[in-house]
Scaffold this motif. Structure first.
Motif, PDB file in Angstrom:
ATOM      1  N   SER A  33     -27.166  -7.098 -55.158  1.00  0.00           N
ATOM      2  CA  SER A  33     -26.026  -8.002 -55.298  1.00  0.00           C
ATOM      3  C   SER A  33     -24.777  -7.148 -55.290  1.00  0.00           C
ATOM      4  O   SER A  33     -24.466  -6.484 -56.274  1.00  0.00           O
ATOM      5  CB  SER A  33     -26.120  -8.816 -56.587  1.00  0.00           C
ATOM      6  OG  SER A  33     -24.977  -9.628 -56.743  1.00  0.00           O
ATOM      7  N   GLY A  34     -24.080  -7.134 -54.156  1.00  0.00           N
ATOM      8  CA  GLY A  34     -22.886  -6.289 -54.047  1.00  0.00           C
ATOM      9  C   GLY A  34     -23.226  -4.833 -54.262  1.00  0.00           C
ATOM     10  O   GLY A  34     -24.073  -4.253 -53.584  1.00  0.00           O
ATOM     11  N   ARG A  35     -22.586  -4.208 -55.260  1.00  0.00           N
ATOM     12  CA  ARG A  35     -22.844  -2.803 -55.566  1.00  0.00           C
ATOM     13  C   ARG A  35     -24.021  -2.608 -56.526  1.00  0.00           C
ATOM     14  O   ARG A  35     -24.281  -1.484 -56.964  1.00  0.00           O
ATOM     15  CB  ARG A  35     -21.586  -2.190 -56.182  1.00  0.00           C
ATOM     16  CG  ARG A  35     -20.406  -2.094 -55.220  1.00  0.00           C
ATOM     17  CD  ARG A  35     -19.212  -1.384 -55.858  1.00  0.00           C
ATOM     18  NE  ARG A  35     -18.660  -2.114 -56.984  1.00  0.00           N
ATOM     19  CZ  ARG A  35     -18.702  -1.687 -58.234  1.00  0.00           C
ATOM     20  NH1 ARG A  35     -19.275  -0.532 -58.546  1.00  0.00           N
ATOM     21  NH2 ARG A  35     -18.169  -2.412 -59.201  1.00  0.00           N
ATOM     22  N   LEU A  36     -24.697  -3.670 -56.846  1.00  0.00           N
ATOM     23  CA  LEU A  36     -25.825  -3.600 -57.777  1.00  0.00           C
ATOM     24  C   LEU A  36     -27.149  -3.607 -57.028  1.00  0.00           C
ATOM     25  O   LEU A  36     -27.329  -4.367 -56.080  1.00  0.00           O
ATOM     26  CB  LEU A  36     -25.804  -4.782 -58.744  1.00  0.00           C
ATOM     27  CG  LEU A  36     -24.527  -5.020 -59.534  1.00  0.00           C
ATOM     28  CD1 LEU A  36     -24.702  -6.242 -60.441  1.00  0.00           C
ATOM     29  CD2 LEU A  36     -24.148  -3.803 -60.351  1.00  0.00           C
ATOM     30  N   ARG A  37     -28.058  -2.759 -57.508  1.00  0.00           N
ATOM     31  CA  ARG A  37     -29.425  -2.793 -57.008  1.00  0.00           C
ATOM     32  C   ARG A  37     -30.369  -2.751 -58.204  1.00  0.00           C
ATOM     33  O   ARG A  37     -30.251  -1.873 -59.054  1.00  0.00           O
ATOM     34  CB  ARG A  37     -29.719  -1.623 -56.073  1.00  0.00           C
ATOM     35  CG  ARG A  37     -31.119  -1.689 -55.456  1.00  0.00           C
ATOM     36  CD  ARG A  37     -31.368  -0.519 -54.544  1.00  0.00           C
ATOM     37  NE  ARG A  37     -31.771   0.660 -55.315  1.00  0.00           N
ATOM     38  CZ  ARG A  37     -32.874   1.366 -55.105  1.00  0.00           C
ATOM     39  NH1 ARG A  37     -33.702   1.013 -54.155  1.00  0.00           N
ATOM     40  NH2 ARG A  37     -33.159   2.423 -55.827  1.00  0.00           N
ATOM     41  N   VAL A  38     -31.270  -3.694 -58.251  1.00  0.00           N
ATOM     42  CA  VAL A  38     -32.238  -3.764 -59.341  1.00  0.00           C
ATOM     43  C   VAL A  38     -33.632  -3.612 -58.769  1.00  0.00           C
ATOM     44  O   VAL A  38     -33.957  -4.211 -57.739  1.00  0.00           O
ATOM     45  CB  VAL A  38     -32.116  -5.109 -60.092  1.00  0.00           C
ATOM     46  CG1 VAL A  38     -33.296  -5.293 -61.042  1.00  0.00           C
ATOM     47  CG2 VAL A  38     -30.818  -5.159 -60.868  1.00  0.00           C
ATOM     48  N   LYS A  42     -44.159  -1.667 -66.190  1.00  0.00           N
ATOM     49  CA  LYS A  42     -43.336  -2.460 -67.103  1.00  0.00           C
ATOM     50  C   LYS A  42     -41.952  -1.829 -67.252  1.00  0.00           C
ATOM     51  O   LYS A  42     -41.490  -1.530 -68.362  1.00  0.00           O
ATOM     52  CB  LYS A  42     -44.014  -2.628 -68.453  1.00  0.00           C
ATOM     53  CG  LYS A  42     -45.271  -3.495 -68.412  1.00  0.00           C
ATOM     54  CD  LYS A  42     -45.827  -3.758 -69.789  1.00  0.00           C
ATOM     55  CE  LYS A  42     -46.908  -4.820 -69.789  1.00  0.00           C
ATOM     56  NZ  LYS A  42     -48.042  -4.503 -68.904  1.00  0.00           N
ATOM     57  N   SER A  43     -41.313  -1.651 -66.116  1.00  0.00           N
ATOM     58  CA  SER A  43     -39.993  -1.038 -66.148  1.00  0.00           C
ATOM     59  C   SER A  43     -39.114  -1.602 -65.043  1.00  0.00           C
ATOM     60  O   SER A  43     -39.594  -2.097 -64.019  1.00  0.00           O
ATOM     61  CB  SER A  43     -40.096   0.476 -66.016  1.00  0.00           C
ATOM     62  OG  SER A  43     -40.568   0.824 -64.733  1.00  0.00           O
ATOM     63  N   SER A  44     -37.810  -1.502 -65.279  1.00  0.00           N
ATOM     64  CA  SER A  44     -36.814  -1.941 -64.315  1.00  0.00           C
ATOM     65  C   SER A  44     -35.664  -0.953 -64.336  1.00  0.00           C
ATOM     66  O   SER A  44     -35.446  -0.259 -65.334  1.00  0.00           O
ATOM     67  CB  SER A  44     -36.307  -3.340 -64.681  1.00  0.00           C
ATOM     68  OG  SER A  44     -35.246  -3.741 -63.843  1.00  0.00           O
TER      69      SER A  44
END
Lengths: 112, 114
Positions: A58-63, A70-72
């Protein structure tokens, strides 16, 4: 009780650099959500990633989400001074119809 | 999405008094929650306030201390009763408009108890 643990607790970077924050959780989830909070104000919803997804932008965000570990992680690219805030991950249980459980948060400081 | 407003935005209260916080949502939602955020800490769920049923409180929170009303699908109140300095926190209401979807938060009420 808190489900997520963010890492690091605090992060200080120069403007223009990338910031990476990690979140680990303990039990199965329906989805994981990231929020931003500026100076003790309300939470701004950034992004939701479902348990069957591995990456979202999302825009400058990467997830990213790794359910086996069990991690993000939340990556903010080309950071700006305005990105200075606390970032929280929060998990939704498998039923998906119950309130989120929050991690402890990462305090990000972006220095101009 | 949902737009949520809270009143008051902040207050300074004397020990032993009570404060009622209002939460207004711009659309009808079944699921509403109240959270507390103590200074420098993360968010802790106080209770779930679904319209048409009694609020469900989390461990460590009781109705006598934090009575909640939910008269309709767009409004709720949380009262912090017999306040002490330990109640100084930000109180946030939150809604879950759709199943398994995004959860939205109000701007919070910053409470200081002296």
């Amino acid at each position: 009780s808190q489900q997520g643990e963010e890492d690091p607790q605090a992060l200080s970077i120069q403007e223009g650099e990338n910031a990476t924050m990690n979140c680990s959780y303990k039990t199965s989830i329906n989805n994981l959500q990231w929020y931003r909070q500026n100076s003790g104000r309300g939470l701004v919803h950034l992004i939701l990633i479902r348990s069957n997804e591995r990456e979202k932008h999302s825009g400058r965000l990467r997830v990213t989400l790794d359910t086996s570990k069990k991690s993000s992680s939340l990556l903010i690219t080309a950071s700006r001074a305005a990105d200075t805030a606390s970032y929280f991950c929060a998990t939704s249980p498998p039923s998906g119809n119950t309130p989120l459980v929050f991690g402890k948060g990462t305090r990000l400081s972006v220095i101009a | 999405s949902a737009v949520i407003s809270q009143k008051p935005s902040r207050d300074i209260c004397q020990r032993g008094t009570s404060l009622t916080i209002q939460c207004q949502v711009d659309s009808q939602v079944t699921m509403m929650f109240w959270y507390r955020q103590q200074p420098g800490q993360s968010l802790t769920l106080i209770a779930t306030a679904n319209q048409g049923s009694e609020a469900t409180y989390e461990s460590g929170f009781v109705i006598d201390k934090f009575p909640i009303s939910r008269p309709n699908l767009t409004f709720s109140t949380l009262t912090v009763s017999n306040m002490s300095p330990e109640d100084s926190s930000i109180y946030l209401c939150s809604v879950l408009p759709g199943q398994g979807g995004e959860q939205y938060f109000g701007p919070g009420t910053r409470l200081t108890v002296t």
